[in-house]
Design a protein around this motif. Sequence first.
Motif, PDB file in Angstrom:
ATOM      1  N   ILE A   1       0.854  -1.182   0.000  1.00 35.84           N
ATOM      2  CA  ILE A   1       0.000   0.000   0.000  1.00 35.84           C
ATOM      3  C   ILE A   1       0.890   1.232   0.000  1.00 35.84           C
ATOM      4  O   ILE A   1       1.789   1.347   0.825  1.00 35.84           O
ATOM      5  N   ASN A   2       0.633   2.137  -0.944  1.00 37.84           N
ATOM      6  CA  ASN A   2       1.396   3.387  -1.056  1.00 37.84           C
ATOM      7  C   ASN A   2       0.438   4.568  -1.053  1.00 37.84           C
ATOM      8  O   ASN A   2      -0.679   4.469  -1.557  1.00 37.84           O
ATOM      9  N   VAL A   3       0.914   5.693  -0.511  1.00 35.80           N
ATOM     10  CA  VAL A   3       0.153   6.937  -0.549  1.00 35.80           C
ATOM     11  C   VAL A   3       1.079   8.014  -1.096  1.00 35.80           C
ATOM     12  O   VAL A   3       2.167   8.237  -0.561  1.00 35.80           O
ATOM     13  N   ALA A   4       0.660   8.661  -2.174  1.00 43.10           N
ATOM     14  CA  ALA A   4       1.424   9.759  -2.769  1.00 43.10           C
ATOM     15  C   ALA A   4       0.437  10.733  -3.394  1.00 43.10           C
ATOM     16  O   ALA A   4      -0.465  10.317  -4.138  1.00 43.10           O
ATOM     17  N   ASP A   5       0.599  12.009  -3.084  1.00 37.69           N
ATOM     18  CA  ASP A   5      -0.260  13.070  -3.639  1.00 37.69           C
ATOM     19  C   ASP A   5      -1.747  12.775  -3.438  1.00 37.69           C
ATOM     20  O   ASP A   5      -2.549  12.875  -4.368  1.00 37.69           O
ATOM     21  N   ASN A   6      -2.103  12.351  -2.218  1.00 41.54           N
ATOM     22  CA  ASN A   6      -3.486  12.029  -1.849  1.00 41.54           C
ATOM     23  C   ASN A   6      -4.092  10.903  -2.689  1.00 41.54           C
ATOM     24  O   ASN A   6      -5.301  10.842  -2.878  1.00 41.54           O
ATOM     25  N   LEU A   7      -3.255  10.022  -3.205  1.00 38.14           N
ATOM     26  CA  LEU A   7      -3.714   8.863  -3.967  1.00 38.14           C
ATOM     27  C   LEU A   7      -3.236   7.610  -3.248  1.00 38.14           C
ATOM     28  O   LEU A   7      -2.033   7.375  -3.127  1.00 38.14           O
ATOM     29  N   LEU A   8      -4.184   6.818  -2.744  1.00 40.84           N
ATOM     30  CA  LEU A   8      -3.864   5.563  -2.065  1.00 40.84           C
ATOM     31  C   LEU A   8      -3.898   4.447  -3.096  1.00 40.84           C
ATOM     32  O   LEU A   8      -4.894   4.289  -3.805  1.00 40.84           O
ATOM     33  N   THR A   9      -2.810   3.689  -3.194  1.00 39.05           N
ATOM     34  CA  THR A   9      -2.708   2.622  -4.183  1.00 39.05           C
ATOM     35  C   THR A   9      -2.470   1.299  -3.471  1.00 39.05           C
ATOM     36  O   THR A   9      -1.569   1.182  -2.646  1.00 39.05           O
ATOM     37  N   ILE A  10      -3.290   0.308  -3.793  1.00 43.56           N
ATOM     38  CA  ILE A  10      -3.145  -1.052  -3.264  1.00 43.56           C
ATOM     39  C   ILE A  10      -2.660  -1.923  -4.401  1.00 43.56           C
ATOM     40  O   ILE A  10      -3.306  -2.010  -5.446  1.00 43.56           O
ATOM     41  N   ARG A  11      -1.503  -2.547  -4.208  1.00 49.17           N
ATOM     42  CA  ARG A  11      -0.924  -3.443  -5.225  1.00 49.17           C
ATOM     43  C   ARG A  11      -0.745  -4.821  -4.611  1.00 49.17           C
ATOM     44  O   ARG A  11      -0.519  -4.954  -3.413  1.00 49.17           O
ATOM     45  N   GLY A  12      -0.801  -5.816  -5.457  1.00 55.91           N
ATOM     46  CA  GLY A  12      -0.573  -7.168  -4.976  1.00 55.91           C
ATOM     47  C   GLY A  12      -0.386  -8.125  -6.125  1.00 55.91           C
ATOM     48  O   GLY A  12      -0.517  -7.766  -7.289  1.00 55.91           O
ATOM     49  N   GLU A  13      -0.067  -9.349  -5.747  1.00 57.61           N
ATOM     50  CA  GLU A  13       0.107 -10.387  -6.749  1.00 57.61           C
ATOM     51  C   GLU A  13      -0.566 -11.651  -6.255  1.00 57.61           C
ATOM     52  O   GLU A  13      -0.332 -12.098  -5.130  1.00 57.61           O
ATOM     53  N   LYS A  14      -1.441 -12.174  -7.101  1.00 58.34           N
ATOM     54  CA  LYS A  14      -2.143 -13.410  -6.780  1.00 58.34           C
ATOM     55  C   LYS A  14      -1.435 -14.567  -7.466  1.00 58.34           C
ATOM     56  O   LYS A  14      -1.094 -14.489  -8.639  1.00 58.34           O
ATOM     57  N   LYS A  15      -1.219 -15.615  -6.693  1.00 54.72           N
ATOM     58  CA  LYS A  15      -0.618 -16.825  -7.245  1.00 54.72           C
ATOM     59  C   LYS A  15      -1.465 -18.014  -6.814  1.00 54.72           C
ATOM     60  O   LYS A  15      -1.900 -18.079  -5.671  1.00 54.72           O
ATOM     61  N   ALA A  16      -1.700 -18.906  -7.724  1.00 53.93           N
ATOM     62  CA  ALA A  16      -2.473 -20.102  -7.399  1.00 53.93           C
ATOM     63  C   ALA A  16      -1.863 -21.299  -8.109  1.00 53.93           C
ATOM     64  O   ALA A  16      -1.415 -21.198  -9.252  1.00 53.93           O
ATOM     65  N   GLU A  17      -1.833 -22.410  -7.412  1.00 55.83           N
ATOM     66  CA  GLU A  17      -1.330 -23.643  -8.007  1.00 55.83           C
ATOM     67  C   GLU A  17      -2.243 -24.779  -7.590  1.00 55.83           C
ATOM     68  O   GLU A  17      -2.613 -24.904  -6.425  1.00 55.83           O
ATOM     69  N   LYS A  18      -2.624 -25.587  -8.558  1.00 51.70           N
ATOM     70  CA  LYS A  18      -3.520 -26.707  -8.318  1.00 51.70           C
ATOM     71  C   LYS A  18      -2.899 -27.945  -8.953  1.00 51.70           C
ATOM     72  O   LYS A  18      -2.460 -27.908 -10.098  1.00 51.70           O
ATOM     73  N   GLU A  19      -2.867 -29.015  -8.191  1.00 49.94           N
ATOM     74  CA  GLU A  19      -2.279 -30.247  -8.719  1.00 49.94           C
ATOM     75  C   GLU A  19      -3.205 -31.409  -8.413  1.00 49.94           C
ATOM     76  O   GLU A  19      -3.679 -31.564  -7.286  1.00 49.94           O
ATOM     77  N   GLU A  20      -3.475 -32.203  -9.440  1.00 52.65           N
ATOM     78  CA  GLU A  20      -4.295 -33.405  -9.292  1.00 52.65           C
ATOM     79  C   GLU A  20      -3.493 -34.589  -9.815  1.00 52.65           C
ATOM     80  O   GLU A  20      -2.880 -34.517 -10.874  1.00 52.65           O
TER      81      GLU A  20
END
Length: 159
Positions: free
Chosen positions: A80-99
């Motif tokens: 989470i970053n805040v710059a010039d009154n702009l809040l930004t939420i960044r992330g990375e989703k990872k998923a792994e499925k094995e059968e």
Amino acid sequence: MNLKSMLPVGREHGFAGSVSPFVSLQREIDRLFDDFSRGLPALGGNGAAKLLPSMDVTETDKEIEITAELPGLEEKDVQINVADNLLTIRGEKKAEKEEKDKNYRLVERSYGAFERSLQLPEGVNADAIKATIAKGVLKVTVPKPAPAQAKKVEVKSAA
């Protein structure tokens, strides 16, 4: 004989009374791509719509609360970053499925980054913003700035 010499030519569209075959081909290709991309999330694919977290923003007298659904993510996966009154939420989703079965083995992996930004009101103290994550729900609390107070300025004579 030249085919162009048989077609009447107009000023606006090239061939008078008809649309260029390349224009109609381009329209058809655009339509196909639009139809294909529109159907991806409905088919269960990993489209961009699946990457964007659902967010709720609520406001009270004292604070703004932002809640984002981030299933499977932990604090190390979110920034989470805040710059010039702009809040930004960044992330990375990872998923792994094995059968595994007697006759086959299936491994599926998917990943992707997301970013959501929100404009904050003027005067927010970035150091007072708090964020917690529990069970895949991110909660960001932003204290509202105090309302601007009008200050009376005394006028004095210049002489």
